[in-house]
Design a protein around this motif. Structure first.
Motif, mmCIF file in Angstrom:
data_model
loop_
_atom_site.group_PDB
_atom_site.id
_atom_site.type_symbol
_atom_site.label_atom_id
_atom_site.label_comp_id
_atom_site.label_asym_id
_atom_site.label_seq_id
_atom_site.Cartn_x
_atom_site.Cartn_y
_atom_site.Cartn_z
ATOM 1 N N THR A 96 -31.275 -6.372 -54.757
ATOM 2 C CA THR A 96 -32.226 -7.279 -54.133
ATOM 3 C C THR A 96 -31.574 -8.374 -53.311
ATOM 4 O OG1 THR A 96 -32.272 -8.683 -56.092
ATOM 5 C CG2 THR A 96 -33.907 -6.919 -55.973
ATOM 6 N N GLU A 97 -30.455 -8.914 -53.769
ATOM 7 C CA GLU A 97 -29.849 -10.042 -53.075
ATOM 8 C C GLU A 97 -29.078 -9.590 -51.842
ATOM 9 O OE1 GLU A 97 -27.023 -13.883 -53.987
ATOM 10 O OE2 GLU A 97 -28.042 -12.881 -55.629
ATOM 11 N N ASP A 98 -29.036 -10.460 -50.874
ATOM 12 C CA ASP A 98 -28.322 -10.212 -49.626
ATOM 13 C C ASP A 98 -26.836 -9.998 -49.916
ATOM 14 O OD1 ASP A 98 -27.428 -10.100 -47.013
ATOM 15 O OD2 ASP A 98 -27.724 -12.233 -46.630
ATOM 16 N N LYS A 99 -26.314 -8.868 -49.491
ATOM 17 C CA LYS A 99 -24.916 -8.526 -49.756
ATOM 18 C C LYS A 99 -23.957 -9.491 -49.058
ATOM 19 C CE LYS A 99 -26.227 -4.893 -52.019
ATOM 20 N NZ LYS A 99 -26.204 -4.768 -53.430
ATOM 21 N N ALA A 100 -24.405 -10.133 -48.013
ATOM 22 C CA ALA A 100 -23.562 -11.086 -47.293
ATOM 23 C C ALA A 100 -23.193 -12.276 -48.170
ATOM 24 C CB ALA A 100 -24.252 -11.567 -46.028
ATOM 25 N N VAL A 101 -24.071 -12.648 -49.103
ATOM 26 C CA VAL A 101 -23.790 -13.748 -50.026
ATOM 27 C C VAL A 101 -22.549 -13.413 -50.849
ATOM 28 C CG1 VAL A 101 -24.650 -15.003 -52.044
ATOM 29 C CG2 VAL A 101 -26.180 -14.512 -50.131
ATOM 30 N N TYR A 102 -22.488 -12.193 -51.352
ATOM 31 C CA TYR A 102 -21.330 -11.769 -52.136
ATOM 32 C C TYR A 102 -20.064 -11.771 -51.277
ATOM 33 C CZ TYR A 102 -24.419 -10.330 -55.915
ATOM 34 O OH TYR A 102 -25.330 -10.319 -56.930
ATOM 35 N N CYS A 103 -20.196 -11.284 -50.070
ATOM 36 C CA CYS A 103 -19.034 -11.223 -49.180
ATOM 37 C C CYS A 103 -18.492 -12.614 -48.881
ATOM 38 C CB CYS A 103 -19.389 -10.501 -47.884
ATOM 39 S SG CYS A 103 -19.716 -8.745 -48.123
ATOM 40 N N ARG A 104 -19.370 -13.581 -48.647
ATOM 41 C CA ARG A 104 -18.925 -14.953 -48.395
ATOM 42 C C ARG A 104 -18.205 -15.524 -49.618
ATOM 43 N NH1 ARG A 104 -23.789 -15.205 -45.564
ATOM 44 N NH2 ARG A 104 -24.918 -16.116 -47.328
ATOM 45 N N LYS A 105 -18.768 -15.293 -50.802
ATOM 46 C CA LYS A 105 -18.133 -15.785 -52.032
ATOM 47 C C LYS A 105 -16.765 -15.142 -52.229
ATOM 48 C CE LYS A 105 -22.403 -16.834 -54.520
ATOM 49 N NZ LYS A 105 -23.252 -16.460 -55.672
ATOM 50 N N LEU A 106 -16.684 -13.841 -51.984
ATOM 51 C CA LEU A 106 -15.411 -13.134 -52.143
ATOM 52 C C LEU A 106 -14.375 -13.628 -51.135
ATOM 53 C CD1 LEU A 106 -16.777 -9.545 -52.778
ATOM 54 C CD2 LEU A 106 -15.563 -10.981 -54.421
ATOM 55 N N ARG A 107 -14.798 -13.851 -49.896
ATOM 56 C CA ARG A 107 -13.863 -14.366 -48.887
ATOM 57 C C ARG A 107 -13.389 -15.772 -49.243
ATOM 58 N NH1 ARG A 107 -17.405 -12.044 -45.268
ATOM 59 N NH2 ARG A 107 -18.231 -14.062 -44.653
ATOM 60 N N HIS A 108 -14.287 -16.580 -49.772
ATOM 61 C CA HIS A 108 -13.915 -17.938 -50.185
ATOM 62 C C HIS A 108 -12.876 -17.888 -51.304
ATOM 63 C CE1 HIS A 108 -14.275 -22.186 -51.131
ATOM 64 N NE2 HIS A 108 -14.470 -21.852 -52.397
ATOM 65 N N LEU A 109 -13.110 -17.059 -52.294
ATOM 66 C CA LEU A 109 -12.159 -16.931 -53.409
ATOM 67 C C LEU A 109 -10.806 -16.406 -52.940
ATOM 68 C CD1 LEU A 109 -14.461 -15.567 -56.232
ATOM 69 C CD2 LEU A 109 -13.166 -17.694 -56.282
ATOM 70 N N SER A 110 -10.833 -15.406 -52.075
ATOM 71 C CA SER A 110 -9.559 -14.852 -51.599
ATOM 72 C C SER A 110 -8.802 -15.892 -50.767
ATOM 73 C CB SER A 110 -9.771 -13.560 -50.809
ATOM 74 O OG SER A 110 -10.522 -13.795 -49.640
ATOM 75 N N ALA A 111 -9.516 -16.718 -50.010
ATOM 76 C CA ALA A 111 -8.861 -17.777 -49.248
ATOM 77 C C ALA A 111 -8.232 -18.811 -50.176
ATOM 78 C CB ALA A 111 -9.864 -18.457 -48.314
ATOM 79 N N GLU A 112 -8.911 -19.156 -51.265
ATOM 80 C CA GLU A 112 -8.346 -20.086 -52.246
ATOM 81 C C GLU A 112 -7.086 -19.525 -52.884
ATOM 82 O OE1 GLU A 112 -11.171 -21.159 -55.222
ATOM 83 O OE2 GLU A 112 -12.264 -22.541 -53.916
ATOM 84 N N ILE A 113 -7.112 -18.249 -53.214
ATOM 85 C CA ILE A 113 -5.931 -17.625 -53.822
ATOM 86 C C ILE A 113 -4.764 -17.634 -52.839
ATOM 87 C CG2 ILE A 113 -4.965 -15.446 -54.657
ATOM 88 C CD1 ILE A 113 -7.772 -14.877 -55.867
#
Length: 117
Positions: A96-113
């Motif tokens: 149901t949720e927009d897959k782009a939300v997950y992608c943004r969260k994943l990109r943010h986490l990978s940038a922090e790492i």
């Protein structure tokens, strides 16, 4: 953190900075769970000498972590990777949720790492 776990982590990260003798005694305490008396007998020294050596090792290893913060960085990255894993699992299951939300969260986490490294 439990003391023996903390000692093990400190030794895993910084043990090579100890002398060979310090490493040998510290490994007996941390990995072989030997008593001070057992180590003293094996080393041909006093229990107090072993106790003092272990305390010096603890202090030195803690000082390395205080300055270098390798364990703190490792633990943070481990938590972030767990969060990435959790997000990817939810992504697979969520219809149901927009897959782009997950992608943004994943990109943010990978940038922090990457910034941490």
């Amino acid at each position: 953190m439990e003391k023996i776990v903390e000692q093990g982590l400190l030794y895993d990260f910084y043990g090579e900075l100890l002398t060979a003798h310090q490493r040998q005694v510290y490994e007996c305490i941390v990995y072989e769970n030997m008593s001070l008396s057992e180590i003293a007998e094996e080393q041909g020294t006093s229990r107090q000498a072993v106790h003092d050596l272990v305390k010096r090792c603890d202090k030195a290893l803690s000082a390395y972590e205080k300055k270098l913060k390798l364990i703190a960085r490792f633990m943070k990255i481990k938590e972030q990777i767990q969060e990435i894993d959790d997000l990817s699992r939810r992504y697979e299951q969520d219809e149901t949720e927009d897959k782009a939300v997950y992608c943004r969260k994943l990109r943010h986490l990978s940038a922090e790492i990457l910034e941490t490294l």
